[in-house]
Design a protein around this motif. Structure first.
Motif, short mmCIF file in Angstrom:
data_model
loop_
_atom_site.label_atom_id
_atom_site.label_comp_id
_atom_site.label_asym_id
_atom_site.label_seq_id
_atom_site.Cartn_x
_atom_site.Cartn_y
_atom_site.Cartn_z
N ASN A 28 0.90 -1.31 -0.05
CA ASN A 28 -0.11 0.06 0.15
C ASN A 28 0.88 1.16 0.04
O ASN A 28 0.74 2.04 0.95
CB ASN A 28 -0.89 -0.01 1.25
N VAL A 29 1.51 1.36 -1.14
CA VAL A 29 2.41 2.59 -1.28
C VAL A 29 1.77 3.81 -1.42
O VAL A 29 1.07 3.51 -2.72
CB VAL A 29 3.73 2.32 -1.92
N THR A 30 1.60 4.80 -0.77
CA THR A 30 0.84 6.27 -1.19
C THR A 30 1.46 7.29 -1.06
O THR A 30 2.34 7.37 -0.35
CB THR A 30 -0.43 6.11 -0.32
N VAL A 31 1.31 8.27 -1.98
CA VAL A 31 1.86 9.49 -1.89
C VAL A 31 1.14 10.37 -0.84
O VAL A 31 -0.12 10.91 -0.97
CB VAL A 31 1.86 10.13 -3.21
N LEU A 32 1.84 10.89 0.23
CA LEU A 32 1.13 11.89 1.22
C LEU A 32 1.30 13.40 0.45
O LEU A 32 0.79 14.33 0.68
CB LEU A 32 1.78 11.92 2.41
N ARG A 33 2.63 13.64 0.00
CA ARG A 33 2.79 14.87 -0.41
C ARG A 33 3.53 14.70 -2.00
O ARG A 33 4.72 14.33 -2.05
CB ARG A 33 3.66 15.83 0.28
N SER A 34 2.94 15.36 -2.81
CA SER A 34 3.41 15.02 -4.25
C SER A 34 4.31 16.21 -4.71
O SER A 34 4.23 17.36 -4.02
CB SER A 34 2.28 15.20 -5.20
N LEU A 35 5.33 16.14 -5.44
CA LEU A 35 6.12 16.91 -6.11
C LEU A 35 5.69 17.19 -7.63
O LEU A 35 5.61 18.25 -7.92
CB LEU A 35 7.72 16.56 -5.85
N ASP A 36 5.97 16.11 -8.22
CA ASP A 36 5.42 16.21 -9.60
C ASP A 36 5.42 14.56 -9.99
O ASP A 36 5.82 13.83 -9.34
CB ASP A 36 7.03 16.53 -10.43
N PRO A 37 4.27 14.49 -11.10
CA PRO A 37 3.78 13.10 -11.40
C PRO A 37 4.92 12.21 -11.61
O PRO A 37 4.98 10.84 -10.99
CB PRO A 37 2.99 13.30 -12.62
#
Length: 195
Positions: free
Chosen positions: A147-156
């Motif tokens: 379950n790897v999820t992005v909490l804070r995105s930078l760039d796709p």
């Protein structure tokens, strides 16, 4: 002044309706012979010949059963015990535990693994994008990453690369609670920095 104790509410499982029992034939249980004197044996209790048993259409089975369908019913001896498979409840991951999960070799090895395996996306490099992607994942009881999820995105493109690197990690040393391996949430920043 102590904080109020948390009371865990347990969900009540709904009752599962069981199907009605199948139709059964009448059967008699074979009883072990008892030795008696001739005078004590009545005509009804005398041993019957094989022909008489065949003609009587009485099933000899593992139990005395009063049937409800003599023509199409089943003999109780034909039934097998059916054991329903227990429903395995997925354990909810912990936020914090006594012993947090660790990367083999510790934090320095983790940073080295990310540094060696992270490929800076070309598009992000050309656009001068740099910063950190914050990921959250579960380190399972076995140490596998789920379950790897992005909490804070930078760039796709950077997000995708950070997820790829985390998923490619070797098994971690799982977290422990009360001496048992448990799934634990882990938050990890992945830094993209232009040189």
């Amino acid at each position: 002044q102590l904080p109020e104790a948390e009371v865990e509410k347990q969900e009540v499982q709904p009752l599962v309706e069981t199907p009605p029992p199948p139709p059964l034939k009448s059967s008699i249980k074979f009883t072990a012979p008892v030795i008696k004197k001739d005078e004590e044996v009545s005509d009804e209790e005398e041993l019957k010949s094989q022909d008489e048993l065949t003609q009587s259409k009485v099933n000899i089975s593992i139990a005395d059963v009063k049937g409800n369908d003599e023509e199409h019913g089943q003999d109780i001896a034909d039934f097998r015990e059916v054991i329903a498979e227990p429903v395995v409840e997925e354990e909810k991951p912990y936020e914090a535990v006594e012993q947090m999960p660790t990367f083999p070799g510790g934090e320095t090895e983790l940073m080295k693994f990310i540094r060696d395996n992270l490929k800076y996306p070309v598009i992000a490099q050309e656009n001068g994008i740099q910063g950190r992607v914050i990921l959250r994942f579960v380190v399972s009881k076995t140490g596998a990453i789920d379950n790897v999820t992005v909490l804070r995105s930078l760039d796709p493109t950077c997000d995708k690369e950070a997820i790829r690197v985390v998923k490619s990690m070797p098994k971690w040393i799982p977290g422990k609670q009360n001496g048992n391996n448990v799934p634990v949430y882990f938050t990890l920043p992945v830094v993209f920095k232009l040189l």
